[in-house]
Design a protein around this motif. Structure first.
Motif, short mmCIF file in Angstrom:
data_model
loop_
_atom_site.label_atom_id
_atom_site.label_comp_id
_atom_site.label_asym_id
_atom_site.label_seq_id
_atom_site.Cartn_x
_atom_site.Cartn_y
_atom_site.Cartn_z
N ASP A 1 0.84 -1.20 0.00
CA ASP A 1 0.00 0.00 0.00
C ASP A 1 0.88 1.26 0.00
O ASP A 1 0.60 2.24 -0.70
CB ASP A 1 -0.89 -0.01 1.25
CG ASP A 1 -2.12 0.87 1.12
OD1 ASP A 1 -2.08 1.83 0.35
OD2 ASP A 1 -3.12 0.60 1.81
N HIS B 1 -7.20 -1.89 9.02
CA HIS B 1 -6.34 -1.22 8.04
C HIS B 1 -6.87 0.22 7.93
O HIS B 1 -7.93 0.45 7.37
CB HIS B 1 -6.46 -1.96 6.71
CG HIS B 1 -5.70 -1.34 5.58
ND1 HIS B 1 -4.48 -1.82 5.15
CD2 HIS B 1 -5.98 -0.29 4.77
CE1 HIS B 1 -4.05 -1.09 4.13
NE2 HIS B 1 -4.94 -0.14 3.87
N HIS C 1 -6.48 4.51 7.26
CA HIS C 1 -5.80 5.60 6.56
C HIS C 1 -6.01 6.89 7.35
O HIS C 1 -7.03 7.08 8.01
CB HIS C 1 -6.35 5.74 5.14
CG HIS C 1 -5.79 4.71 4.20
ND1 HIS C 1 -4.74 4.98 3.35
CD2 HIS C 1 -6.10 3.41 4.03
CE1 HIS C 1 -4.45 3.88 2.67
NE2 HIS C 1 -5.25 2.91 3.05
N ASN D 1 -1.54 5.61 4.79
CA ASN D 1 -1.94 4.76 5.92
C ASN D 1 -1.49 5.44 7.20
O ASN D 1 -0.65 6.33 7.19
CB ASN D 1 -1.22 3.41 5.81
CG ASN D 1 -1.72 2.58 4.66
OD1 ASN D 1 -1.29 2.76 3.52
ND2 ASN D 1 -2.64 1.70 4.94
#
Ligand code: MG
Length: 302
Positions: free
Chosen positions: A18, A209, A211, A251
């Motif tokens: 990512d 996960h 951001h 992230n």
């Protein structure tokens, strides 16, 4: 209801996937190998090495095969790859990848853009992939993208997320991951969604996960810790962003997340000072300022 905070958190480092997938500067295989080695030396025990995608769409991942062939696999480290299709899984099997992630978006628009499939088509394929990967001896985490909102569609009903989680739980996935791919979650929402998801996942591990698109990344981590979540995807330097989400930002930064966790007495097994050095070195290599904060202050708390 709030639970007591976990004593230990596992960091799933995504900078190599990512993190750099949207970066213009192509990172040579040699540099990726060095970064993986440095991260392991810092104490990182879960690393997402690459995705097996079409290199024409994501040129940064074009060396996935070579990378997997050349990684020096250390005992106790979980090396992982993201797969999006049967073809990707075939490639992962060929390179003896021990752990894969399979994700489906909770948003129709994002699903079409990301995989060219409707949510229900993507889900069917994902369930097949989970089974086939496990038959091949892999551990699998199955995840829901845009679980907290979508940059195209706005709010995503929790019922839709729960439906996907239920199917993944039934598929026997080893871990279920909720991704705030568009960075729209807030801490209160986090608390509510995780509470309801956990009622379905039971003993199956749950990871997040996140951001930091709107600066709420660490506030969301805290809300998730209070719900007992102890596995978080983070990216060195706070790099990251999905090529198929407009305005996607990084992230949550590994160093900032670890700084907060250690400050609260939660162990990660990672040497923060060494990690900050690694982030600073990689920042110099990439030639642009990373969004992380701790690696940019004079005397970081490590
Ligand atoms: Mg992401």
């Amino acid at each position: 209801m709030k639970l007591s905070l976990p004593k230990k958190v596992e960091i799933h480092e995504v900078v190599l996937r990512d993190g750099i997938q949207n970066e213009k500067k192509i990172v040579p295989t040699e540099e990726k190998l060095r970064l993986i080695g440095d991260l392991v030396a810092c104490g990182v025990r879960r690393i997402e090495v690459s995705s097996f995608v079409n290199p024409k769409l994501v040129p940064q991942m074009a060396d996935a095969e070579e990378l997997w062939e050349r990684i020096e696999r250390k005992r106790g480290v979980l090396y992982s790859a993201l797969i999006l299709s049967e073809g990707g899984l075939e490639r992962a099997i060929r390179f003896r990848v021990p752990h894969v992630g399979v994700f489906v978006s909770a948003s129709e628009t994002h699903s079409r853009k990301n995989s060219n499939k409707s949510v229900s088509e993507a889900l069917k394929e994902a369930v097949r992939l989970v089974g086939r990967a496990q038959d091949a001896g892999m551990k699998v985490r199955a995840g829901v993208m845009n679980a907290f909102g979508c940059a195209y569609e706005g709010a995503v009903p929790v019922s839709r997320v729960l439906k996907l989680v239920k199917v993944f739980k039934k598929s026997g996935a080893d871990e279920i991951c909720l991704a705030d791919s568009s960075g729209l979650a807030n801490p209160l929402q986090m608390e509510g969604v995780i509470h309801r998801v956990r009622a379905l996942t039971g003993e199956t591990a749950l990871s997040l996960h996140l951001h930091n698109t709107r600066g709420l990344g660490l506030a969301n981590v805290y809300a998730a810790l209070e719900q007992g979540v102890s596995i978080f995807d983070t990216s060195l330097g706070g790099l990251g962003g999905c090529p198929f989400i407009p305005g996607a930002r990084g992230n949550i930064a590994t160093e900032d997340t670890i700084g907060m966790l250690h400050g609260m007495g939660i162990r990660t097994g990672i040497d923060l000072c060494r990690l900050i050095e690694t982030s600073r070195r990689f920042e110099v290599f990439m030639g642009r300022a990373f969004p992380a904060l701790l690696s940019h202050i004079q005397s970081p708390p490590c």
